[in-house]
Scaffold this motif. Structure first.
Motif, short mmCIF file in Angstrom:
data_model
loop_
_atom_site.label_atom_id
_atom_site.label_comp_id
_atom_site.label_asym_id
_atom_site.label_seq_id
_atom_site.Cartn_x
_atom_site.Cartn_y
_atom_site.Cartn_z
N THR A 29 4.66 0.75 6.28
CA THR A 29 4.59 0.62 7.74
C THR A 29 3.27 1.18 8.26
O THR A 29 2.60 0.57 9.10
CB THR A 29 5.77 1.38 8.39
OG1 THR A 29 7.00 0.83 7.92
CG2 THR A 29 5.72 1.26 9.92
N PHE A 30 2.90 2.35 7.77
CA PHE A 30 1.64 2.98 8.17
C PHE A 30 0.45 2.12 7.74
O PHE A 30 -0.49 1.92 8.51
CB PHE A 30 1.55 4.37 7.55
CG PHE A 30 0.24 5.06 7.78
CD1 PHE A 30 -0.03 5.70 8.98
CD2 PHE A 30 -0.73 5.07 6.78
CE1 PHE A 30 -1.25 6.33 9.18
CE2 PHE A 30 -1.95 5.70 6.98
CZ PHE A 30 -2.20 6.33 8.18
N TYR A 31 0.50 1.62 6.53
CA TYR A 31 -0.59 0.79 5.99
C TYR A 31 -0.83 -0.44 6.85
O TYR A 31 -1.98 -0.77 7.19
CB TYR A 31 -0.24 0.40 4.55
CG TYR A 31 -1.14 -0.62 3.91
CD1 TYR A 31 -2.52 -0.42 3.82
CD2 TYR A 31 -0.60 -1.78 3.34
CE1 TYR A 31 -3.34 -1.36 3.20
CE2 TYR A 31 -1.41 -2.71 2.72
CZ TYR A 31 -2.78 -2.51 2.66
OH TYR A 31 -3.58 -3.43 2.04
N ARG A 32 0.22 -1.12 7.24
CA ARG A 32 0.06 -2.31 8.06
C ARG A 32 -0.51 -1.96 9.43
O ARG A 32 -1.36 -2.69 9.97
CB ARG A 32 1.41 -3.04 8.20
CG ARG A 32 1.92 -3.59 6.89
CD ARG A 32 3.20 -4.38 7.06
NE ARG A 32 3.73 -4.81 5.77
CZ ARG A 32 4.73 -5.66 5.60
NH1 ARG A 32 5.33 -6.18 6.67
NH2 ARG A 32 5.14 -5.99 4.39
N TRP B 202 0.89 -9.14 3.28
CA TRP B 202 0.32 -7.80 3.45
C TRP B 202 0.01 -7.11 2.13
O TRP B 202 -1.00 -6.42 1.99
CB TRP B 202 1.31 -6.92 4.23
CG TRP B 202 1.41 -7.25 5.68
CD1 TRP B 202 2.41 -7.95 6.29
CD2 TRP B 202 0.49 -6.89 6.71
NE1 TRP B 202 2.17 -8.06 7.65
CE2 TRP B 202 1.01 -7.40 7.93
CE3 TRP B 202 -0.71 -6.17 6.74
CZ2 TRP B 202 0.35 -7.22 9.16
CZ3 TRP B 202 -1.36 -5.99 7.96
CH2 TRP B 202 -0.83 -6.52 9.14
N ASN B 203 0.88 -7.27 1.18
CA ASN B 203 0.85 -6.43 -0.01
C ASN B 203 0.88 -7.30 -1.27
O ASN B 203 1.75 -8.14 -1.42
CB ASN B 203 2.08 -5.50 0.01
CG ASN B 203 2.07 -4.45 -1.06
OD1 ASN B 203 1.80 -4.74 -2.21
ND2 ASN B 203 2.38 -3.22 -0.68
N HIS B 204 -0.10 -7.10 -2.15
CA HIS B 204 -0.17 -7.86 -3.39
C HIS B 204 0.13 -6.99 -4.60
O HIS B 204 -0.35 -7.24 -5.70
CB HIS B 204 -1.56 -8.49 -3.52
CG HIS B 204 -1.80 -9.63 -2.56
ND1 HIS B 204 -1.87 -10.94 -2.96
CD2 HIS B 204 -1.95 -9.62 -1.22
CE1 HIS B 204 -2.07 -11.71 -1.90
NE2 HIS B 204 -2.12 -10.93 -0.83
N ASP B 205 0.96 -5.99 -4.39
CA ASP B 205 1.25 -5.03 -5.46
C ASP B 205 1.91 -5.70 -6.66
O ASP B 205 1.76 -5.22 -7.80
CB ASP B 205 2.15 -3.91 -4.91
CG ASP B 205 2.23 -2.73 -5.86
OD1 ASP B 205 1.18 -2.34 -6.40
OD2 ASP B 205 3.34 -2.20 -6.07
N HIS B 206 2.63 -6.79 -6.44
CA HIS B 206 3.29 -7.47 -7.56
C HIS B 206 2.28 -7.96 -8.60
O HIS B 206 2.61 -8.14 -9.78
CB HIS B 206 4.09 -8.66 -7.04
CG HIS B 206 3.23 -9.74 -6.43
ND1 HIS B 206 2.72 -9.64 -5.15
CD2 HIS B 206 2.76 -10.91 -6.93
CE1 HIS B 206 1.98 -10.71 -4.88
NE2 HIS B 206 1.99 -11.49 -5.94
N PHE C 200 -7.16 -1.91 -3.85
CA PHE C 200 -8.09 -0.81 -3.64
C PHE C 200 -8.05 -0.32 -2.20
O PHE C 200 -7.98 0.88 -1.93
CB PHE C 200 -9.50 -1.25 -4.02
CG PHE C 200 -10.52 -0.16 -3.94
CD1 PHE C 200 -10.50 0.91 -4.82
CD2 PHE C 200 -11.51 -0.19 -2.97
CE1 PHE C 200 -11.44 1.93 -4.75
CE2 PHE C 200 -12.46 0.82 -2.89
CZ PHE C 200 -12.43 1.88 -3.78
N VAL C 201 -8.08 -1.26 -1.26
CA VAL C 201 -8.01 -0.90 0.17
C VAL C 201 -6.71 -0.15 0.46
O VAL C 201 -6.72 0.84 1.21
CB VAL C 201 -8.12 -2.16 1.05
CG1 VAL C 201 -7.72 -1.86 2.49
CG2 VAL C 201 -9.53 -2.72 0.99
N ARG C 202 -5.61 -0.57 -0.15
CA ARG C 202 -4.32 0.10 0.08
C ARG C 202 -4.35 1.55 -0.41
O ARG C 202 -3.76 2.44 0.20
CB ARG C 202 -3.20 -0.68 -0.59
CG ARG C 202 -1.83 -0.13 -0.39
CD ARG C 202 -0.71 -1.16 -0.57
NE ARG C 202 -1.08 -2.27 -1.38
CZ ARG C 202 -0.85 -2.39 -2.70
NH1 ARG C 202 -0.26 -1.40 -3.35
NH2 ARG C 202 -1.20 -3.47 -3.35
N GLN C 203 -5.06 1.80 -1.52
CA GLN C 203 -5.19 3.17 -2.01
C GLN C 203 -5.91 4.05 -0.99
O GLN C 203 -5.57 5.22 -0.80
CB GLN C 203 -5.97 3.18 -3.34
CG GLN C 203 -5.24 2.57 -4.51
CD GLN C 203 -4.19 3.49 -5.09
OE1 GLN C 203 -4.18 4.69 -4.84
NE2 GLN C 203 -3.28 2.94 -5.88
#
Length: 513
Positions: free
Chosen positions: A154-157, A178-182, A307-310
């Motif tokens: 939630t914070f990341y978005r 939003w998230n490509h963690d998979h 990387f951006v998510r980190q």
């Protein structure tokens, strides 16, 4: 020359782009101090203290070159004068130079924040922001006000939207997702070549000798007293460009992988540069995004998004959790774990190859990437039942990037589940199966990753099921753990008893493992 204003710079505030330095002023004195209190508030890695002192000295030289007046006191000098703390040094400097105005940038650690706030109130000082982070201290607390749990996604978005990072013209994520963690959980192929990182080797004999002469307790090792991390802004920018040019293309895909073959793999290892504020999070993510935009065929989107998510996800989020929860967070222990860490956390002398490798790498380099920290050293401490105070102290000391605002939230919260689930929806625990899948550690191990009982069974296996069994009341209803508890039940009473018996032996003989 008399100075009317003293400005304090802490060892993790080495940001030459701060507005303080936008113009020179011959009535302002900038002060940096090497102090006994900062070198001993925990048992630091020898490379950690050395790195901070080297970076501070280089920053002082940089400010002088820019035309600023700088007052720098080494550990030798502050100890000779009997000055233990930073505020001791500030007080003496103000008296020595006849300054009346004290200014400081807000610290990122609670203890220093309290120390400097009290001193500032006494002398009528003023504070300002460090101008480093992309969020404020209070953003997480405000976003999750009255919530029982915090959700990083939630914070990341919200951060992506606020700063328009990887967003399209309509305010949507550029890929519609939003998230490509998979796509970022790949194990390493058999044939792979890791690029050689840029190394910034320098002789640190003088600083190491000074530290030892004052009987500062340290942990870890430094080969030939050669320090290899970047400590100037120029070096840090070179390290950033090296990552974007040579490792970003595989960062996301293999960010969770581990191997004996290479300590860095495709990681950036920029956290020391960022946590000292030699690099800003904005310029780091901008550089990565620019590299992806220049060559999207070579650098797929999942690499840069991971990387951006980190950076603007986890890093900024953990800082917000810290300020929302301190100082109570220092003492939470929801699982009531109380065991001491095994002595081999300080030596690496264990037959468990994953732990031997991750710990020795940490002792040799003051570095391990996030999965080594979370799913090897942290995982063992969790399922073994180590007291979070002990785990905190080890992590805060052993890693060069460990400053409490980022260390304690990752360790006490995410890794050790001591926060009762505030940060993570499930405990980060696993058997040997995960380590075997994501690394090559098990191939050369004394223990078998497939055996749960018996002399050669991997200790992770019995400790994992023992952890689930003893915390059944707490976790059996967790929707993310129902499958594992169902699996445990299927083993039957006899097999369960054998596994728990092996776990009891492991805990009783942990120093022999």
């Amino acid at each position: 020359m008399p100075y009317t204003r003293l400005r304090l710079i802490l060892g993790d505030q080495l940001n030459e782009n701060h507005s303080w330095f936008s113009e020179t002023d011959d009535r302002t004195l900038y002060c940096l101090f090497e102090t006994h209190s900062e070198a001993t508030y925990c048992e630091h890695h020898i490379q950690k203290i050395t790195g901070f002192f080297l970076a501070m000295r280089a920053f002082a030289d940089r400010l002088r070159a820019l035309g600023h007046a700088v007052y720098y006191r080494t550990l030798d000098e502050t100890r000779t004068d009997g000055l233990e703390t930073i505020t001791d040094c500030v007080s003496q400097a103000m008296q020595h130079h006849g300054t009346e105005v004290f200014a400081y940038q807000l610290p990122d650690e609670w203890r220093l924040d309290q120390e400097l706030k009290a001193f500032s109130e006494k002398v009528g000082g003023v504070s300002c922001d460090t101008e480093h982070f992309m969020s404020t201290r209070n953003d997480v607390a405000d976003l999750f006000r009255d919530k029982q749990t915090y959700l990083m996604e939630t914070f990341y978005r919200e951060m992506r939207q606020r700063h328009r990072v990887l967003m399209d013209a309509n305010g949507e994520p550029v890929t519609g997702q939003w998230n490509h963690d998979h796509a970022n959980r790949g194990s390493l192929p058999k044939e792979i070549v890791f690029p050689e990182p840029t190394v910034f080797a320098r002789d640190a004999t003088e600083i190491v000798s000074m530290i030892r002469s004052h009987d500062i307790p340290t942990m870890g090792r430094m080969a030939d007293e050669r320090f290899t991390y970047p400590v100037t802004r120029e070096e840090c920018l070179k390290a950033l460009h090296d990552f974007c040019d040579n490792r970003l293309q595989h960062f996301g895909t293999y960010q969770d992988a581990m191997t004996e073959a290479d300590p860095l793999l495709y990681h950036a290892n920029l956290s020391f540069a960022m946590n000292t504020k030699l690099l800003s999070p904005r310029e780091v993510i901008d550089a990565a995004i620019a590299a992806w935009e220049r060559d999207p065929e070579q650098i797929s989107f999942n690499q840069v998004e991971g990387f951006v998510r980190q950076i603007i996800g986890w890093r900024e989020y953990m800082r917000g959790v810290y300020w929302a929860q301190m100082p109570a967070f220092e003492t939470v222990n929801s699982l009531q774990h109380d065991r001491a860490l095994p002595s081999w956390y300080w030596t690496g002398d264990t037959k468990m190859n994953c732990l031997r490798h991750a710990i020795n790498q940490s002792l040799d380099r003051a570095y391990a990437h996030h999965i080594q920290r979370l799913m090897v050293t942290g995982n063992f401490a969790l399922i073994y039942g180590a007291h979070p105070d002990a785990v905190d102290a080890w992590y805060l000391g052993v890693y060069i990037d460990a400053i409490q605002w980022v260390e304690i939230t990752n360790t006490r919260g995410m890794s050790q589940r001591a926060d009762g689930g505030l940060i993570a929806t499930k405990p980060y625990c696993s058997s040997a199966n995960y380590i075997n899948k994501m690394s090559d550690y098990c191939k050369n191990c004394h223990y078998s990753p497939t055996k749960r009982t018996g002399e050669k069974s991997c200790p992770f296996n019995s400790l994992y099921w023992d952890f689930l069994d003893r915390h059944r009341e707490r976790f059996a209803g967790n929707y993310r753990m129902k499958f594992m508890y169902a699996t445990w039940e299927k083993k039957g009473a006899e097999q369960q008893a054998e596994i728990l018996e092996r776990a009891a032996w492991v805990k009783a003989h942990v120093e022999e493992l």
